[in-house]
Motif scaffolding. Structure first.
Motif, mmCIF file in Angstrom:
data_model
loop_
_atom_site.group_PDB
_atom_site.id
_atom_site.type_symbol
_atom_site.label_atom_id
_atom_site.label_comp_id
_atom_site.label_asym_id
_atom_site.label_seq_id
_atom_site.Cartn_x
_atom_site.Cartn_y
_atom_site.Cartn_z
ATOM 1 N N SER A 65 0.816 -1.395 -0.428
ATOM 2 C CA SER A 65 -0.024 0.171 -0.214
ATOM 3 C C SER A 65 0.615 1.308 0.759
ATOM 4 O O SER A 65 0.168 2.416 -0.732
ATOM 5 N N ILE A 66 2.083 1.316 1.219
ATOM 6 C CA ILE A 66 3.056 2.472 0.190
ATOM 7 C C ILE A 66 3.779 2.254 -0.969
ATOM 8 O O ILE A 66 3.695 4.053 -1.261
ATOM 9 N N TYR A 67 3.520 1.283 -0.995
ATOM 10 C CA TYR A 67 4.392 1.709 -2.593
ATOM 11 C C TYR A 67 3.208 2.151 -3.610
ATOM 12 O O TYR A 67 4.015 3.048 -4.373
ATOM 13 N N PHE A 69 0.672 4.363 -2.634
ATOM 14 C CA PHE A 69 0.895 5.563 -2.380
ATOM 15 C C PHE A 69 2.342 6.192 -2.613
ATOM 16 O O PHE A 69 1.735 7.952 -2.947
ATOM 17 N N ALA A 70 3.227 5.890 -2.936
ATOM 18 C CA ALA A 70 4.220 6.402 -3.474
ATOM 19 C C ALA A 70 3.861 6.836 -4.645
ATOM 20 O O ALA A 70 4.805 8.392 -5.326
ATOM 21 N N ILE A 71 3.871 5.826 -5.107
ATOM 22 C CA ILE A 71 3.738 6.424 -6.448
ATOM 23 C C ILE A 71 2.887 7.557 -7.228
ATOM 24 O O ILE A 71 3.111 8.575 -7.443
ATOM 25 N N GLY A 72 1.691 7.060 -6.356
ATOM 26 C CA GLY A 72 0.671 8.265 -7.205
ATOM 27 C C GLY A 72 1.156 9.877 -6.711
ATOM 28 O O GLY A 72 1.242 10.221 -6.936
ATOM 29 N N LEU A 73 1.606 9.623 -4.773
ATOM 30 C CA LEU A 73 1.594 11.396 -4.877
ATOM 31 C C LEU A 73 3.141 11.814 -5.200
ATOM 32 O O LEU A 73 3.288 12.643 -5.751
ATOM 33 N N GLY A 128 -1.411 3.096 -8.145
ATOM 34 C CA GLY A 128 -0.825 5.240 -8.468
ATOM 35 C C GLY A 128 -1.701 5.829 -9.115
ATOM 36 O O GLY A 128 -2.254 7.058 -9.078
ATOM 37 N N PHE A 129 -2.203 5.725 -10.038
ATOM 38 C CA PHE A 129 -3.033 6.582 -11.114
ATOM 39 C C PHE A 129 -3.883 7.421 -10.498
ATOM 40 O O PHE A 129 -3.784 8.162 -10.292
ATOM 41 N N VAL A 130 -4.841 6.394 -9.972
ATOM 42 C CA VAL A 130 -6.068 6.585 -9.182
ATOM 43 C C VAL A 130 -5.744 7.632 -8.040
ATOM 44 O O VAL A 130 -6.367 8.592 -7.472
ATOM 45 N N ILE A 131 -4.690 7.628 -7.436
ATOM 46 C CA ILE A 131 -4.371 7.698 -6.449
ATOM 47 C C ILE A 131 -3.493 9.311 -6.480
ATOM 48 O O ILE A 131 -3.850 10.268 -5.814
ATOM 49 N N PHE A 132 -3.036 9.415 -7.518
ATOM 50 C CA PHE A 132 -2.705 10.325 -8.429
ATOM 51 C C PHE A 132 -3.741 11.712 -8.470
ATOM 52 O O PHE A 132 -3.168 12.781 -8.267
ATOM 53 N N VAL A 192 -6.795 13.678 0.741
ATOM 54 C CA VAL A 192 -6.827 12.742 -0.820
ATOM 55 C C VAL A 192 -6.764 11.520 -1.220
ATOM 56 O O VAL A 192 -7.389 10.426 -1.075
ATOM 57 N N GLY A 193 -5.319 11.642 -1.623
ATOM 58 C CA GLY A 193 -4.620 10.511 -2.078
ATOM 59 C C GLY A 193 -4.280 9.371 -1.139
ATOM 60 O O GLY A 193 -5.198 7.994 -1.667
ATOM 61 N N TRP A 194 -4.556 9.830 0.870
ATOM 62 C CA TRP A 194 -4.139 7.944 1.258
ATOM 63 C C TRP A 194 -5.867 7.814 1.396
ATOM 64 O O TRP A 194 -5.954 6.458 1.245
ATOM 65 N N MET A 195 -6.768 8.470 1.184
ATOM 66 C CA MET A 195 -8.325 7.984 0.770
ATOM 67 C C MET A 195 -8.878 7.432 -0.613
ATOM 68 O O MET A 195 -9.677 6.852 -0.256
ATOM 69 N N CYS A 196 -8.778 7.921 -1.241
ATOM 70 C CA CYS A 196 -8.349 6.790 -2.847
ATOM 71 C C CYS A 196 -7.806 5.786 -2.529
ATOM 72 O O CYS A 196 -7.768 4.948 -3.312
ATOM 73 N N LEU A 197 -6.696 5.404 -1.375
ATOM 74 C CA LEU A 197 -5.974 4.354 -1.345
ATOM 75 C C LEU A 197 -6.632 2.659 -1.614
ATOM 76 O O LEU A 197 -6.392 1.824 -2.562
ATOM 77 N N VAL A 198 -7.597 2.598 -0.540
ATOM 78 C CA VAL A 198 -8.436 1.804 -0.591
ATOM 79 C C VAL A 198 -9.197 1.393 -1.771
ATOM 80 O O VAL A 198 -9.380 0.176 -2.199
ATOM 81 N N ALA A 199 -9.765 2.330 -2.488
ATOM 82 C CA ALA A 199 -10.454 2.453 -3.805
ATOM 83 C C ALA A 199 -9.803 1.879 -4.825
ATOM 84 O O ALA A 199 -9.715 0.697 -5.958
ATOM 85 N N ALA A 200 -8.121 2.038 -4.868
ATOM 86 C CA ALA A 200 -7.678 1.733 -5.487
ATOM 87 C C ALA A 200 -6.939 0.934 -5.574
ATOM 88 O O ALA A 200 -6.676 0.259 -6.652
#
Length: 261
Positions: A65-67, A69-73, A128-132, A192-200
């Motif tokens: 998950s951190i991986y 998140f790191a891609i998206g952020l 990562g794209f959805v988090i982005f 916001v990106g962290w909140m998208c993590l579950v859905a992503a």
């Protein structure tokens, strides 16, 4: 020291309210609800946490998950900050790009999932794209707003001191003046990106991940494990925010110490 005593009292008050809430949770789950599928007890969740950590899947899910998140952020920072700077400093670019940004910005990040699958397949980059998408617009808009609100007197002073080109004015005048707004945008975008993590992670990009396995345990009706993943998501999001605030306040906004906000 009155201030130190007040902070100590506030800490005890926060700790007391947390202990009361946890106690109420245990009592309500154990003696009122009596159904672990509807509301697992605190003790059951604690045991589930120990089991998930000792068996290993929790640590693997955390790293994946951190991986994601790191891609998206990282992508959101690389895209959002430069575009925000260009839009905020150059009026022509603002006029050309702003309508497109305003058209794309209201689209919910989850609506991009079909294109994430089409463009990237079921890969880590797809999550990562959805988090982005969730993180980039707060970063871009706050960077843009910070540059648009740079006081004119700062710019004139910069020119008087020899910053005649746009590059030098951006580097030495506008960027430092915009740091508080940019930092606020990064903080909002991170949340916001962290909140998208579950859905992503729900659409099968990996067999691991906090979002992926939280839903997996829901299908197994293991709600104590679901709560463990929810708590981990909340605590990790809080830690990321605290580390970011600590770094920004100590390194980037140290010059604001003592300022009354």
């Amino acid at each position: 020291m009155p201030g130190r005593g007040l902070r100590r009292n506030s800490g005890w008050l926060a700790l007391g309210s947390l202990i009361v809430a946890l106690g109420l949770w245990q009592i309500v789950a154990e003696y009122v609800v009596r159904d672990p599928f509807v509301l697992p007890s605190l003790s059951a969740v604690a045991l589930a946490l120990v089991d998930l950590v000792t068996r290993g899947p929790m640590l693997t899910d955390l790293s994946i998950s951190i991986y994601h998140f790191a891609i998206g952020l990282a992508a959101a920072l690389l895209v959002g900050v430069p575009i925000g700077i260009l839009m905020g400093w150059f009026k022509e670019i603002d006029t050309a790009v702003n309508p497109l940004i305003e058209l794309l910005r209201p689209i919910p990040p989850l609506a991009w999932i079909p294109f994430a699958i089409v463009w990237f397949g079921l890969t880590h980059q797809s999550a990562g794209f959805v988090i982005f998408i969730g993180a980039v617009f707060p970063i871009l808009i706050n960077t843009y707003t910070g540059f648009r609100n740079v006081p004119k007197v700062f710019v004139e002073a910069g020119k008087m001191l020899g910053c005649t080109s746009s590059l030098n004015l951006i580097r030495y005048i506008a960027l430092p003046a915009s740091i508080p707004s940019i930092a606020a945008g990064i903080r909002i975008g991170t949340g916001v990106g962290w909140m998208c993590l579950v859905a992503a992670e729900l659409f099968g990009v990996s067999n691991y991940g906090l979002g992926k396995n939280m839903w997996h345990y829901y299908y197994l009706h293991q709600m104590d494990n679901v709560v463990v993943y929810m708590v981990v998501l909340g605590v990790l999001g809080l830690l990321i925010d605290m580390v970011f605030r600590f770094y920004v306040d100590r390194r980037l906004l140290r010059w604001r110490e003592g300022e009354v906000l």
